[in-house]
Design an enzyme around this catalytic site. Structure first.
Site, PDB file in Angstrom:
ATOM      1  N   ASP A   1     -53.176 -41.115 138.664  1.00  0.00           N
ATOM      2  CA  ASP A   1     -54.068 -39.988 138.334  1.00  0.00           C
ATOM      3  C   ASP A   1     -53.754 -39.304 136.661  1.00  0.00           C
ATOM      4  OD1 ASP A   1     -56.019 -37.769 138.612  1.00  0.00           O
ATOM      5  OD2 ASP A   1     -53.851 -36.411 138.675  1.00  0.00           O
ATOM      6  N   SER A   2     -54.746 -38.532 136.361  1.00  0.00           N
ATOM      7  CA  SER A   2     -54.511 -38.178 134.981  1.00  0.00           C
ATOM      8  C   SER A   2     -53.269 -37.323 135.080  1.00  0.00           C
ATOM      9  CB  SER A   2     -55.684 -37.333 134.445  1.00  0.00           C
ATOM     10  OG  SER A   2     -55.896 -36.340 135.278  1.00  0.00           O
TER      11      SER A   2
ATOM     12  N   TYR B   1     -57.824 -35.410 131.601  1.00  0.00           N
ATOM     13  CA  TYR B   1     -58.931 -36.447 131.179  1.00  0.00           C
ATOM     14  C   TYR B   1     -60.383 -35.975 131.106  1.00  0.00           C
ATOM     15  CZ  TYR B   1     -55.245 -40.356 131.870  1.00  0.00           C
ATOM     16  OH  TYR B   1     -54.189 -41.139 131.823  1.00  0.00           O
TER      17      TYR B   1
ATOM     18  N   CYS C   1     -57.861 -40.305 140.443  1.00  0.00           N
ATOM     19  CA  CYS C   1     -58.594 -39.219 139.517  1.00  0.00           C
ATOM     20  C   CYS C   1     -60.173 -39.414 139.319  1.00  0.00           C
ATOM     21  CB  CYS C   1     -58.306 -39.583 138.108  1.00  0.00           C
ATOM     22  SG  CYS C   1     -58.936 -38.612 136.737  1.00  0.00           S
ATOM     23  N   ASN C   2     -60.859 -38.476 139.691  1.00  0.00           N
ATOM     24  CA  ASN C   2     -62.365 -38.784 139.843  1.00  0.00           C
ATOM     25  C   ASN C   2     -63.012 -38.996 138.292  1.00  0.00           C
ATOM     26  OD1 ASN C   2     -63.733 -37.061 142.466  1.00  0.00           O
ATOM     27  ND2 ASN C   2     -61.449 -36.632 142.171  1.00  0.00           N
ATOM     28  N   THR C   3     -62.514 -38.520 137.464  1.00  0.00           N
ATOM     29  CA  THR C   3     -62.949 -38.894 136.046  1.00  0.00           C
ATOM     30  C   THR C   3     -62.614 -40.340 135.643  1.00  0.00           C
ATOM     31  OG1 THR C   3     -62.176 -36.719 135.250  1.00  0.00           O
ATOM     32  CG2 THR C   3     -62.671 -38.416 133.621  1.00  0.00           C
TER      33      THR C   3
ATOM     34  N   GLU D   1     -53.977 -25.178 138.538  1.00  0.00           N
ATOM     35  CA  GLU D   1     -52.504 -25.461 138.044  1.00  0.00           C
ATOM     36  C   GLU D   1     -51.716 -23.919 137.986  1.00  0.00           C
ATOM     37  OE1 GLU D   1     -52.211 -28.594 135.244  1.00  0.00           O
ATOM     38  OE2 GLU D   1     -53.201 -29.737 136.253  1.00  0.00           O
TER      39      GLU D   1
ATOM     40  N   CYS E   1     -63.275 -33.560 142.034  1.00  0.00           N
ATOM     41  CA  CYS E   1     -62.133 -33.351 141.169  1.00  0.00           C
ATOM     42  C   CYS E   1     -60.806 -33.369 142.253  1.00  0.00           C
ATOM     43  CB  CYS E   1     -62.311 -32.410 140.377  1.00  0.00           C
ATOM     44  SG  CYS E   1     -60.882 -31.910 139.238  1.00  0.00           S
ATOM     45  N   THR E   2     -59.609 -33.930 141.751  1.00  0.00           N
ATOM     46  CA  THR E   2     -58.571 -33.871 142.504  1.00  0.00           C
ATOM     47  C   THR E   2     -58.077 -32.458 142.777  1.00  0.00           C
ATOM     48  OG1 THR E   2     -57.410 -33.953 140.373  1.00  0.00           O
ATOM     49  CG2 THR E   2     -57.459 -36.113 141.653  1.00  0.00           C
ATOM     50  N   HIS E   3     -58.402 -31.483 141.995  1.00  0.00           N
ATOM     51  CA  HIS E   3     -57.896 -30.151 142.008  1.00  0.00           C
ATOM     52  C   HIS E   3     -58.576 -29.255 143.137  1.00  0.00           C
ATOM     53  CE1 HIS E   3     -55.731 -31.352 138.594  1.00  0.00           C
ATOM     54  NE2 HIS E   3     -55.027 -30.255 138.276  1.00  0.00           N
TER      55      HIS E   3
HETATM   56  N1  DGL Z   1     -57.669 -35.779 137.824  1.00  0.00           N
HETATM   57  C1  DGL Z   1     -58.928 -35.065 137.361  1.00  0.00           C
HETATM   58  C2  DGL Z   1     -59.864 -35.481 138.006  1.00  0.00           C
HETATM   59  O1  DGL Z   1     -60.213 -35.519 139.196  1.00  0.00           O
HETATM   60  C3  DGL Z   1     -58.885 -33.791 136.975  1.00  0.00           C
HETATM   61  C4  DGL Z   1     -57.812 -33.328 135.908  1.00  0.00           C
HETATM   62  C5  DGL Z   1     -58.108 -33.813 134.564  1.00  0.00           C
HETATM   63  O2  DGL Z   1     -59.417 -33.538 134.005  1.00  0.00           O
HETATM   64  O3  DGL Z   1     -57.624 -34.841 133.950  1.00  0.00           O
HETATM   65  O4  DGL Z   1     -60.938 -35.663 137.635  1.00  0.00           O
END
Ligand code: DGL
Length: 269
Positions: free
Chosen positions: A11-12, A43, A74-76, A153, A185-187
């Site tokens: 993940d990022s 990311y 990571c979704n991105t 976060e 998104c992971t969060h």
């Molecule tokens: N992990 C990223 C996602 O799921 C979110 C955090 C980031 O922007 O890096 O897209």
């Protein structure tokens, strides 16, 4: 045959631990090697080209740990660089977009699906395209929610300010009368309560991490990669910045105590 090699997850940064949490629930005996690129997070606001370069490097970090498959938490990255990882890795690769899209299509009765994610994920249209390919009758309504990542976060998952921001972001989706919302998104799984209260519990939330864990279980089965051991698994984490903040904040995402977190080789100052 039992394959004790770890599942590689990257993940990022810290957010991918929500996917690791889903994996440990679905596959409680699998060893996991996690890499969080904490030195270069986020990311979600970066250009696709930069994210693709990072994704290649992140893949190499995991391959050094002899992983049996790679999960892009990571979704991105899953949205803009799935092909980069697939080309580089000599092992099966699962991203979060397709499992999340499949779950959303199955869940939506009205065929009206909302998608929220980082600016890059939403700009890529990856969820909307995946959903359209699965069922062209499903309409998607997408919205970037860039403030959600820092709020989570910060630990403000139940804070009044987060409720106000969530209303602002989600109002246009409410107006479109969606019945299903992809947490792209992971969060965002940590914001389920806030999001449910904005929609008065009237919308089905799709946690793409949970959907991905089910897809990972299928891939392990198909490729005969299951670890048949019943021992407590080894969950090891590597990060690109100093481990301290990851360890402190990570437990909220993972839902339990984290083991040892180390600085990844090649990222040491
Ligand atoms: N992990 C990223 C996602 O799921 C979110 C955090 C980031 O922007 O890096 O897209």
């Amino acid at each position: 045959m039992s394959d004790t090699r770890p599942i590689g997850v990257f993940d990022s940064g810290i957010g991918g631990l929500t996917v690791v949490r889903a994996l440990t629930i679905r596959l409680p005996h699998e060893n996991i090697a996690y890499f969080g690129d904490t030195a270069r997070v986020p990311y979600g606001s970066k250009s696709p080209q930069v994210v693709r370069d990072y994704a290649a490097q992140d893949t190499d970090v995991l391959l050094k740990h002899d992983v049996k498959m790679i999960v892009i938490a990571c979704n991105t990255v899953s949205a803009v660089a799935l092909d980069v990882v697939q080309k580089r890795a000599r092992v099966p690769v699962v991203g979060v977009i397709i499992p999340g899209a499949e779950t959303a299509v199955r869940a939506s009765k009205k065929k009206r699906v909302g998608v929220i994610g980082t600016a890059s994920t939403i700009a890529s249209n990856a969820y909307a395209n995946a959903i359209r390919q699965l069922d062209s009758a499903v309409q998607t309504f997408s919205r970037a929610c860039p403030l959600f990542v820092p709020l989570v976060e910060e630990g403000w998952t139940e804070h009044a300010a987060t409720g106000i921001i969530a209303k602002e972001y989600l109002f246009p989706l409410m107006q479109e009368k969606i019945d299903t919302l992809v947490l792209g998104c992971t969060h965002y799984p940590l914001l389920k309560n806030v999001i449910n209260s904005v929609f008065h519990n009237s919308v089905m939330l799709v946690d793409s991490g949970e959907a991905t864990a089910a897809a990972v279980a299928r891939v392990l089965e198909e490729h005969k990669l299951r670890n048949k051991s019943t021992l407590k698994p080894n969950i090891q984490c590597w990060v690109s910045d100093v481990p301290q903040k990851f360890t402190e904040v990570g437990e909220r995402f993972f839902g339990q105590k984290l083991g040892r977190v180390q600085r990844a080789a090649g990222f040491t100052a």
